[in-house]
Design an enzyme around this catalytic site. Structure first.
Site, PDB file in Angstrom:
ATOM      1  N   SER A   9       0.834  -1.203   0.000  1.00  0.00           N
ATOM      2  CA  SER A   9       0.000   0.000   0.000  1.00  0.00           C
ATOM      3  C   SER A   9       0.869   1.254   0.000  1.00  0.00           C
ATOM      4  CB  SER A   9      -0.913   0.009   1.231  1.00  0.00           C
ATOM      5  OG  SER A   9      -1.776  -1.100   1.219  1.00  0.00           O
ATOM      6  N   ARG A  52       0.242  -9.088  -4.125  1.00  0.00           N
ATOM      7  CA  ARG A  52       0.651  -9.747  -2.882  1.00  0.00           C
ATOM      8  C   ARG A  52      -0.523 -10.527  -2.291  1.00  0.00           C
ATOM      9  NH1 ARG A  52       3.488  -5.852   0.959  1.00  0.00           N
ATOM     10  NH2 ARG A  52       5.376  -7.142   0.997  1.00  0.00           N
ATOM     11  N   THR A  53      -0.237 -11.729  -1.809  1.00  0.00           N
ATOM     12  CA  THR A  53      -1.211 -12.497  -1.026  1.00  0.00           C
ATOM     13  C   THR A  53      -0.858 -12.330   0.444  1.00  0.00           C
ATOM     14  OG1 THR A  53      -1.585 -14.134  -2.773  1.00  0.00           O
ATOM     15  CG2 THR A  53      -2.142 -14.785  -0.529  1.00  0.00           C
ATOM     16  N   HIS A  54      -1.818 -11.837   1.229  1.00  0.00           N
ATOM     17  CA  HIS A  54      -1.577 -11.628   2.654  1.00  0.00           C
ATOM     18  C   HIS A  54      -1.948 -12.885   3.444  1.00  0.00           C
ATOM     19  CE1 HIS A  54      -1.763  -7.507   1.141  1.00  0.00           C
ATOM     20  NE2 HIS A  54      -1.111  -7.141   2.230  1.00  0.00           N
ATOM     21  N   GLU A 102      -4.070  -3.690  15.059  1.00  0.00           N
ATOM     22  CA  GLU A 102      -3.578  -4.069  16.371  1.00  0.00           C
ATOM     23  C   GLU A 102      -4.303  -3.269  17.458  1.00  0.00           C
ATOM     24  OE1 GLU A 102      -1.620  -2.597  13.971  1.00  0.00           O
ATOM     25  OE2 GLU A 102      -1.126  -4.508  13.006  1.00  0.00           O
ATOM     26  N   SER A 120       2.292  -8.026   6.822  1.00  0.00           N
ATOM     27  CA  SER A 120       2.944  -8.680   5.682  1.00  0.00           C
ATOM     28  C   SER A 120       4.449  -8.737   5.927  1.00  0.00           C
ATOM     29  CB  SER A 120       2.648  -7.910   4.381  1.00  0.00           C
ATOM     30  OG  SER A 120       3.268  -6.628   4.413  1.00  0.00           O
TER      31      SER A 120
END
Length: 282
Positions: free
Chosen positions: A42, A95-97, A196, A215
């Site tokens: 991002s 991207r795969t998280h 978080e 990530s």
């Protein structure tokens, strides 16, 4: 006809699927070897446009082991770029998280595919929360180390690797030749997708973390296993929970990225050019 190797088949070595992906990337781009690979998180999406001449763009889902990105702010493509020195970069915008629940193999497939495509350096970027209150939204911070709180590893079986210097100091030094003001910190990967809690951020700070996100850490370990040097850099998109009184939301992350994207794209392109020139000289 035998079924194609699949990441979902535990009997299939993940490197076999990575080799298939690399072969398809080479076929579709006409580039035999990509020397540097980048995963754009991002806020970093426009960097591909600044790196050099776009050779080819491939929808990620058309390459073995990849799938279309379902996360806002990610392009969902693999892009081959010819750098000014004539070498090539592979830019991963898909991207795969870990929180997507597709398994660790798919999280790190892009890294393994990049290594199979010839990459000697893996550049991992992300948007993240800052624990240091001096880091305002839009600040780029080099990753010097990480803490993996996902309880997951990309390594399978009795695979033991040294990760003492996982984020190469040599590459951070090259980045500071481009911008001496770059600060650095320790990235803490949480599982996500929830942000978080303030208590979790206090814990992260107590154990040495200064950046929090979802990530990068697992991908970095896979890169080390593949023998690829790692350069990590975070965009601080917001102060982490409890550091400020503002609530957190993903739109804030995207907005911080949009506000900084031109400056970040220029910075990252100059860093990648410096890394590529160093590789060519070695």
């Amino acid at each position: 006809m035998a079924a194609a190797p699949s990441l979902d088949d535990p009997s299939t070595p993940p490197t076999a699927v990575a080799q298939l992906a690399a072969a398809e990337i080479a076929r579709r781009t006409g580039v035999e070897q990509h020397d540097v690979a980048l995963t754009l998180g991002s806020g970093w999406g426009r960097a591909a446009e600044r790196l050099g001449e776009i050779v080819a763009r491939i929808p990620a889902e058309e390459v073995p082991g990849f799938s279309a990105s379902g996360i806002p702010g990610h392009s969902g493509t693999l892009t081959s770029v010819r750098l000014p020195n004539g070498s090539h970069a592979l830019v991963v915008g898909a991207r795969t998280h870990f929180y997507e629940g597709k398994g660790v193999r798919r999280v790190v497939h892009s890294v393994r595919a990049a290594a199979a495509a010839g990459a000697k350096v893996m550049v991992l970027t992300n948007g993240a929360g800052g624990i240091d209150p001096s880091w305002t939204p839009g600040t780029p911070v080099l990753i010097s180390d990480h803490i993996n709180l996902t309880a997951a590893s990309p390594l399978e079986g009795a695979t033991f690797i040294d990760v003492t210097d996982l984020y190469a100091k040599r590459l951070r030094d090259l980045a500071r030749e481009v911008d001496p003001s770059l600060d650095e910190g320790v990235y803490v990967q949480f599982r996500g997708p929830q942000f978080e809690t303030p208590a979790e951020v206090r814990m992260a700070r107590a154990i040495g973390g200064t950046i929090v996100g979802m990530s990068t850490a697992i991908e970095a370990v896979a890169a080390r296993e593949a023998g690829v040097e790692v350069f990590g850099i975070s965009l601080i998109t917001n102060l982490a929970a409890g550091i400020s009184d503002s609530p957190l939301n993903h739109e804030e992350v995207l907005e911080a990225g949009r506000n900084a994207e031109d400056r970040l794209a220029d910075l990252l392109s100059r860093i990648v050019h410096r890394i590529a020139d160093d590789l060519a000289a070695r």
